[in-house]
Design a protein around this motif. Structure first.
Motif: not given
Length: 162
Positions: A7-8, A10-11, A15, A46, A155-156, A158-161
């Motif tokens: 998921r997500n 794109w972040i 980054s 990451w 960010l990870q 919050r955005l559920g990466v």
């Protein structure tokens, strides 16, 4: 055991693109000596956070992009970033268990070794004279690690990466 789809993503790529832009952004001359290793910092985060998605191939490709952006010998930054991520992946499980100050110290050594390889490659090509200034980017990057980690971890989550 069911695994969920990534998921997500794109972040992650956003980054990394931002880190590439920060690595070539203009800085005052007195600060340019200690320019943080933005690409290595973000790539390290990451790699530690989602090692199944980001690894040495990503490091190689980002290194080639960095070579093109910086105008350095093609493959120089690619080799250095790949070696950096190899060391981070080798220490992956230990690094995740360490407190933040120990992570910073380990990353100081990893980034310092990467800068040493960078200096060696630059000296081989005749572009740079060997000096101790190569330590400053590694030191600044290690000092920035807790903030980079906190921002991207937030960010990870919050955005559920994943």
């Amino acid at each position: 055991m069911a695994t969920s789809a990534p998921r997500n993503g794109w972040i992650i790529w956003f980054s990394l693109a931002l880190a590439l832009l920060l690595s070539v952004a203009p800085m005052p001359e007195f600060m340019a000596v200690g320019r943080p290793l933005w690409v290595a910092l973000v790539l390290t985060f990451w790699t530690l956070a989602v090692p199944h998605r980001i690894g040495m191939t990503t490091a190689w490709l980002l290194g080639l992009l960095s070579d093109v952006l910086n105008g350095t010998l093609l493959g120089q930054n690619a080799l250095v970033l790949t070696l950096t991520i190899f060391m981070v992946l080798s220490l992956h499980r230990r690094l995740r268990m360490f407190p933040m100050w120990q992570q910073s110290l380990v990353l100081l050594v990893v980034f310092g070794l990467a800068q040493l390889v960078q200096l060696w490659l630059s000296a081989l090509t005749g572009n740079r004279q060997p000096t101790l200034e190569f330590v400053f980017p590694a030191l600044v990057s290690a000092l920035l690690w807790p903030w980079v980690f906190a921002i991207f971890r937030g960010l990870q989550v919050r955005l559920g990466v994943h």
